[in-house]
Design an enzyme around this catalytic site. Sequence first.
Site, PDB file in Angstrom:
ATOM      1  N   ASP A 144       0.853  -1.192   0.000  1.00 19.14           N
ATOM      2  CA  ASP A 144       0.000   0.000   0.000  1.00 19.14           C
ATOM      3  C   ASP A 144       0.896   1.252   0.000  1.00 19.14           C
ATOM      4  O   ASP A 144       2.084   1.173   0.347  1.00 19.14           O
ATOM      5  CB  ASP A 144      -0.871  -0.072   1.264  1.00 19.14           C
ATOM      6  CG  ASP A 144      -1.658   1.178   1.498  1.00 19.14           C
ATOM      7  OD1 ASP A 144      -2.507   1.504   0.657  1.00 19.14           O
ATOM      8  OD2 ASP A 144      -1.420   1.851   2.519  1.00 19.14           O
ATOM      9  N   ASP A 159      -0.221   5.239   0.733  1.00 20.67           N
ATOM     10  CA  ASP A 159      -0.485   6.238   1.772  1.00 20.67           C
ATOM     11  C   ASP A 159      -0.577   5.586   3.145  1.00 20.67           C
ATOM     12  O   ASP A 159      -1.353   4.654   3.353  1.00 20.67           O
ATOM     13  CB  ASP A 159      -1.810   6.965   1.496  1.00 20.67           C
ATOM     14  CG  ASP A 159      -1.772   7.772   0.213  1.00 20.67           C
ATOM     15  OD1 ASP A 159      -1.039   8.765   0.175  1.00 20.67           O
ATOM     16  OD2 ASP A 159      -2.478   7.397  -0.747  1.00 20.67           O
ATOM     17  N   ASP A 208      -1.824  -0.448   5.876  1.00 21.74           N
ATOM     18  CA  ASP A 208      -1.961   0.310   7.125  1.00 21.74           C
ATOM     19  C   ASP A 208      -3.405   0.403   7.603  1.00 21.74           C
ATOM     20  O   ASP A 208      -3.654   1.024   8.626  1.00 21.74           O
ATOM     21  CB  ASP A 208      -1.407   1.739   6.964  1.00 21.74           C
ATOM     22  CG  ASP A 208      -2.289   2.615   6.088  1.00 21.74           C
ATOM     23  OD1 ASP A 208      -2.740   2.116   5.034  1.00 21.74           O
ATOM     24  OD2 ASP A 208      -2.526   3.773   6.452  1.00 21.74           O
TER      25      ASP A 208
HETATM   26  O1  LIG Z   1      -6.022   7.548  -1.416  1.00 14.85           O
HETATM   27  C1  LIG Z   1      -6.357   6.921  -0.377  1.00 14.85           C
HETATM   28  O2  LIG Z   1      -7.494   6.978   0.102  1.00 14.85           O
HETATM   29  C2  LIG Z   1      -5.346   6.086   0.351  1.00 14.85           C
HETATM   30  O3  LIG Z   1      -4.575   5.319  -0.488  1.00 14.85           O
HETATM   31  P1  LIG Z   1      -3.810   3.984   0.024  1.00 14.85           P
HETATM   32  O4  LIG Z   1      -4.613   2.858  -0.562  1.00 14.85           O
HETATM   33  O5  LIG Z   1      -2.433   4.126  -0.595  1.00 14.85           O
HETATM   34  O6  LIG Z   1      -3.748   3.983   1.510  1.00 14.85           O
HETATM   35 MG   LIG Z   2      -2.988   3.195   3.201  1.00 15.16          MG
END
Ligand SMILES: O=C(O)COP(=O)(O)O
Ligand SMILES: [Mg+2]
Length: 233
Positions: free
Chosen positions: A19, A21, A181
């Site tokens: 992942d 963010d 996360d």
């Molecule tokens: O853009 C988002 O809502 C979060 O993205 P992610 O899947 O990398 O945590």
């Molecule tokens: Mg994430």
Amino acid sequence: MFLRHPALHAFDFDAAIVDLDGTMVDTLGDFSAALGGMLADLRLPAIAAASIETMVGKGSEHLIRSVLAHVGVADIEAVYPQAWERYQHHYLAINGQHARVYDGVCEGLEALRAQGLRLACLTNKPLSFAQPLLAAKGLDGLFEQVFGGDSFERKKPDPLPLIKTCEALGTAPARTLMIGDSSNDAKAARAAGCPVVLVDYGYNHGEPVQGVDADAYLGSLVELTATTPALSA
Ligand SMILES: O=C(O)COP(=O)(O)O
Ligand SMILES: [Mg+2]
């Protein structure tokens, strides 16, 4: 290979899906700057970063709708098209400038690669945001595949993006570790049949990540490295 983490001794992996963010990059500053620009353009009240943090994880569309509701917009769908246009404009202008790679990410992922794991990045962020961010942070070279929230018909927590990413890697879900996360990563992984570990420093909608069903919780991606012979044998 075997992973060092005690909860993962039984698993043998060919690949990892990572992942973005909250797992590799702390992007809350970018989200805050882009949403701040969007709200100012729409003449709407500002929103605190602490509130934004609870809304990240289900992609940009969900984030924008949550922010508009939070600042008191009654008819969200009437405002949404312009909000999305303004958000995209501001995000692409500042992408990566208020973001930093978490400690242990490069070391952890390089160690997994050195042990033969194939890596893919799978984020709910739009691909047009994810690719320049990975490049700006020097992370792009780690991944064979990069997929965004708009790469497939549905986003995490739906299992479809994980199943499609396994197909692109040519690996079986049971031998492909999801590293995330949030509950979105864990639910998608469980439904796809991938083992899953969650970092404890990211964004999980304001809830402790230990409350989410996962195979292990990590303080850093370096905990994934099999450097201890007694544990990795
Ligand atoms: O853009 C988002 O809502 C979060 O993205 P992610 O899947 O990398 O945590
Ligand atoms: Mg994430």
